[in-house]
Scaffold this motif. Structure first.
Motif, PDB file in Angstrom:
ATOM      1  N   SER A 134      32.947 -32.092  30.495  1.00 39.41           N
ATOM      2  CA  SER A 134      34.012 -32.203  29.504  1.00 39.41           C
ATOM      3  C   SER A 134      34.685 -30.852  29.302  1.00 39.41           C
ATOM      4  O   SER A 134      34.120 -29.802  29.599  1.00 39.41           O
ATOM      5  N   GLN A 135      35.884 -30.915  28.763  1.00 37.56           N
ATOM      6  CA  GLN A 135      36.660 -29.709  28.505  1.00 37.56           C
ATOM      7  C   GLN A 135      35.931 -28.784  27.526  1.00 37.56           C
ATOM      8  O   GLN A 135      35.898 -27.575  27.713  1.00 37.56           O
ATOM      9  N   ALA A 136      35.297 -29.354  26.491  1.00 41.41           N
ATOM     10  CA  ALA A 136      34.598 -28.557  25.479  1.00 41.41           C
ATOM     11  C   ALA A 136      33.414 -27.820  26.083  1.00 41.41           C
ATOM     12  O   ALA A 136      33.196 -26.639  25.797  1.00 41.41           O
ATOM     13  N   SER A 137      32.614 -28.485  26.919  1.00 42.07           N
ATOM     14  CA  SER A 137      31.456 -27.814  27.514  1.00 42.07           C
ATOM     15  C   SER A 137      31.900 -26.771  28.537  1.00 42.07           C
ATOM     16  O   SER A 137      31.261 -25.725  28.686  1.00 42.07           O
ATOM     17  N   PHE A 138      33.016 -27.044  29.234  1.00 44.00           N
ATOM     18  CA  PHE A 138      33.549 -26.072  30.174  1.00 44.00           C
ATOM     19  C   PHE A 138      33.992 -24.813  29.427  1.00 44.00           C
ATOM     20  O   PHE A 138      33.707 -23.699  29.851  1.00 44.00           O
ATOM     21  N   GLU A 139      34.663 -24.990  28.294  1.00 39.28           N
ATOM     22  CA  GLU A 139      35.115 -23.857  27.479  1.00 39.28           C
ATOM     23  C   GLU A 139      33.923 -23.105  26.888  1.00 39.28           C
ATOM     24  O   GLU A 139      33.937 -21.872  26.819  1.00 39.28           O
ATOM     25  N   ASP A 140      32.905 -23.847  26.476  1.00 36.47           N
ATOM     26  CA  ASP A 140      31.695 -23.201  25.953  1.00 36.47           C
ATOM     27  C   ASP A 140      31.022 -22.349  27.029  1.00 36.47           C
ATOM     28  O   ASP A 140      30.558 -21.238  26.748  1.00 36.47           O
ATOM     29  N   GLU A 141      30.995 -22.901  28.244  1.00 39.63           N
ATOM     30  CA  GLU A 141      30.392 -22.172  29.345  1.00 39.63           C
ATOM     31  C   GLU A 141      31.199 -20.901  29.649  1.00 39.63           C
ATOM     32  O   GLU A 141      30.633 -19.808  29.828  1.00 39.63           O
ATOM     33  N   LEU A 142      32.504 -21.015  29.674  1.00 41.69           N
ATOM     34  CA  LEU A 142      33.362 -19.851  29.903  1.00 41.69           C
ATOM     35  C   LEU A 142      33.223 -18.826  28.773  1.00 41.69           C
ATOM     36  O   LEU A 142      33.188 -17.627  29.016  1.00 41.69           O
ATOM     37  N   PHE A 143      33.148 -19.344  27.549  1.00 38.70           N
ATOM     38  CA  PHE A 143      32.999 -18.445  26.402  1.00 38.70           C
ATOM     39  C   PHE A 143      31.668 -17.698  26.490  1.00 38.70           C
ATOM     40  O   PHE A 143      31.603 -16.490  26.248  1.00 38.70           O
ATOM     41  N   GLY A 144      30.619 -18.389  26.853  1.00 38.87           N
ATOM     42  CA  GLY A 144      29.309 -17.756  27.008  1.00 38.87           C
ATOM     43  C   GLY A 144      29.332 -16.699  28.099  1.00 38.87           C
ATOM     44  O   GLY A 144      28.760 -15.614  27.956  1.00 38.87           O
ATOM     45  N   GLU A 145      29.995 -17.014  29.198  1.00 37.41           N
ATOM     46  CA  GLU A 145      30.130 -16.054  30.296  1.00 37.41           C
ATOM     47  C   GLU A 145      30.930 -14.829  29.840  1.00 37.41           C
ATOM     48  O   GLU A 145      30.549 -13.682  30.120  1.00 37.41           O
ATOM     49  N   ALA A 146      32.016 -15.066  29.122  1.00 35.43           N
ATOM     50  CA  ALA A 146      32.837 -13.960  28.617  1.00 35.43           C
ATOM     51  C   ALA A 146      32.050 -13.116  27.613  1.00 35.43           C
ATOM     52  O   ALA A 146      32.152 -11.882  27.615  1.00 35.43           O
ATOM     53  N   ALA A 147      31.259 -13.774  26.778  1.00 31.61           N
ATOM     54  CA  ALA A 147      30.450 -13.045  25.797  1.00 31.61           C
ATOM     55  C   ALA A 147      29.429 -12.159  26.503  1.00 31.61           C
ATOM     56  O   ALA A 147      29.218 -11.008  26.097  1.00 31.61           O
ATOM     57  N   ASN A 148      28.805 -12.676  27.547  1.00 34.05           N
ATOM     58  CA  ASN A 148      27.846 -11.873  28.315  1.00 34.05           C
ATOM     59  C   ASN A 148      28.531 -10.675  28.972  1.00 34.05           C
ATOM     60  O   ASN A 148      27.988  -9.563  28.975  1.00 34.05           O
ATOM     61  N   GLU A 149      29.710 -10.895  29.529  1.00 35.91           N
ATOM     62  CA  GLU A 149      30.455  -9.802  30.149  1.00 35.91           C
ATOM     63  C   GLU A 149      30.874  -8.762  29.104  1.00 35.91           C
ATOM     64  O   GLU A 149      30.843  -7.561  29.369  1.00 35.91           O
ATOM     65  N   MET A 150      31.239  -9.255  27.923  1.00 30.23           N
ATOM     66  CA  MET A 150      31.644  -8.351  26.856  1.00 30.23           C
ATOM     67  C   MET A 150      30.466  -7.473  26.429  1.00 30.23           C
ATOM     68  O   MET A 150      30.607  -6.272  26.237  1.00 30.23           O
ATOM     69  N   ARG A 151      29.296  -8.096  26.292  1.00 30.65           N
ATOM     70  CA  ARG A 151      28.102  -7.335  25.927  1.00 30.65           C
ATOM     71  C   ARG A 151      27.773  -6.314  27.014  1.00 30.65           C
ATOM     72  O   ARG A 151      27.438  -5.167  26.720  1.00 30.65           O
ATOM     73  N   GLU A 152      27.884  -6.714  28.278  1.00 31.44           N
ATOM     74  CA  GLU A 152      27.632  -5.792  29.384  1.00 31.44           C
ATOM     75  C   GLU A 152      28.616  -4.626  29.350  1.00 31.44           C
ATOM     76  O   GLU A 152      28.229  -3.486  29.592  1.00 31.44           O
ATOM     77  N   ASP A 153      29.893  -4.920  29.033  1.00 29.29           N
ATOM     78  CA  ASP A 153      30.891  -3.847  28.928  1.00 29.29           C
ATOM     79  C   ASP A 153      30.513  -2.863  27.826  1.00 29.29           C
ATOM     80  O   ASP A 153      30.597  -1.644  28.012  1.00 29.29           O
ATOM     81  N   VAL A 154      30.100  -3.385  26.680  1.00 29.60           N
ATOM     82  CA  VAL A 154      29.701  -2.518  25.570  1.00 29.60           C
ATOM     83  C   VAL A 154      28.515  -1.663  25.996  1.00 29.60           C
ATOM     84  O   VAL A 154      28.505  -0.443  25.803  1.00 29.60           O
ATOM     85  N   GLU A 155      27.511  -2.279  26.598  1.00 27.72           N
ATOM     86  CA  GLU A 155      26.323  -1.550  27.039  1.00 27.72           C
ATOM     87  C   GLU A 155      26.659  -0.494  28.092  1.00 27.72           C
ATOM     88  O   GLU A 155      26.117   0.614  28.067  1.00 27.72           O
ATOM     89  N   GLU A 156      27.559  -0.833  29.031  1.00 27.13           N
ATOM     90  CA  GLU A 156      27.955   0.124  30.065  1.00 27.13           C
ATOM     91  C   GLU A 156      28.683   1.319  29.456  1.00 27.13           C
ATOM     92  O   GLU A 156      28.447   2.467  29.846  1.00 27.13           O
ATOM     93  N   HIS A 157      29.572   1.063  28.513  1.00 23.44           N
ATOM     94  CA  HIS A 157      30.292   2.160  27.865  1.00 23.44           C
ATOM     95  C   HIS A 157      29.350   3.021  27.025  1.00 23.44           C
ATOM     96  O   HIS A 157      29.501   4.252  26.985  1.00 23.44           O
ATOM     97  N   LEU A 158      28.392   2.419  26.386  1.00 18.54           N
ATOM     98  CA  LEU A 158      27.408   3.183  25.613  1.00 18.54           C
ATOM     99  C   LEU A 158      26.560   4.057  26.543  1.00 18.54           C
ATOM    100  O   LEU A 158      26.297   5.220  26.243  1.00 18.54           O
ATOM    101  N   ALA A 159      26.159   3.497  27.666  1.00 17.92           N
ATOM    102  CA  ALA A 159      25.377   4.273  28.637  1.00 17.92           C
ATOM    103  C   ALA A 159      26.211   5.429  29.199  1.00 17.92           C
ATOM    104  O   ALA A 159      25.712   6.550  29.348  1.00 17.92           O
ATOM    105  N   ALA A 160      27.471   5.165  29.488  1.00 17.33           N
ATOM    106  CA  ALA A 160      28.352   6.217  29.997  1.00 17.33           C
ATOM    107  C   ALA A 160      28.555   7.313  28.946  1.00 17.33           C
ATOM    108  O   ALA A 160      28.586   8.497  29.272  1.00 17.33           O
ATOM    109  N   ALA A 161      28.668   6.929  27.684  1.00 16.05           N
ATOM    110  CA  ALA A 161      28.815   7.908  26.599  1.00 16.05           C
ATOM    111  C   ALA A 161      27.559   8.772  26.508  1.00 16.05           C
ATOM    112  O   ALA A 161      27.646   9.996  26.371  1.00 16.05           O
TER     113      ALA A 161
END
Length: 158
Positions: A2-29
């Motif tokens: 369904s469209q809702a589960s597809f969006e949830d899956e994409l949102f979860g993937e984006a959230a994981n990438e966002m967390r990884e970006d934050v962690e990478e920038h913190l490590a670089a700092a």
């Protein structure tokens, strides 16, 4: 799917990438912060050299930029409620922010102190030169007086 589960899956993937970006920038700092040895140890031959070396060692490089990016992605993820548990990220951001501020304050104080050392050295040299000059004059005066007394004694003996 369904469209809702597809969006949830994409949102979860984006959230994981966002967390990884934050962690990478913190490590670089963290990587940009000066190493302890550079701040604690010195091989300078004089005070000014030690202060200049310390001032150079207290350079945070691109740490501020990386921290800014980490804050940006953290704020975005938090506002989107993308993180399941963001307390660790928030704590690390606050810790790095405080450390960078402390390092920059110390760098500024060391720079101010380093700028006063040459004039202080010059003033002390002038004062010591005046003391040496006074001592030389006193020594010359003492020698002249001693010679005069010796001459008087010789005349009295004759």
């Amino acid at each position: 799917m369904s469209q809702a589960s597809f969006e949830d899956e994409l949102f979860g993937e984006a959230a994981n990438e966002m967390r990884e970006d934050v962690e990478e920038h913190l490590a670089a700092a963290r990587e940009e912060l000066p190493p302890v040895e550079a701040v604690w140890e010195t091989e300078a031959e004089n005070t000014l050299g030690a202060l200049n070396a310390l001032r150079s060692a207290l350079d945070v490089g691109d740490a501020e930029d990386h921290l800014h990016d980490a804050k940006k992605w953290y704020a975005m993820g938090k506002r989107a409620d993308a993180f399941e548990d963001a307390d660790d990220l928030e704590t690390e951001i606050e810790t790095l922010d405080s450390a960078i501020e402390d390092i920059e304050d110390a760098r500024e104080q060391v720079g101010e102190l380093a700028s006063t050392i040459p004039s202080l050295k010059g003033a002390l040299e002038d004062l010591h030169a005046m003391d040496d000059g006074d001592e030389s004059e006193d020594d010359e005066q003492d020698e002249t007086e001693a010679e005069a007394e010796a001459d008087e004694e010789e005349e009295t003996e004759e």
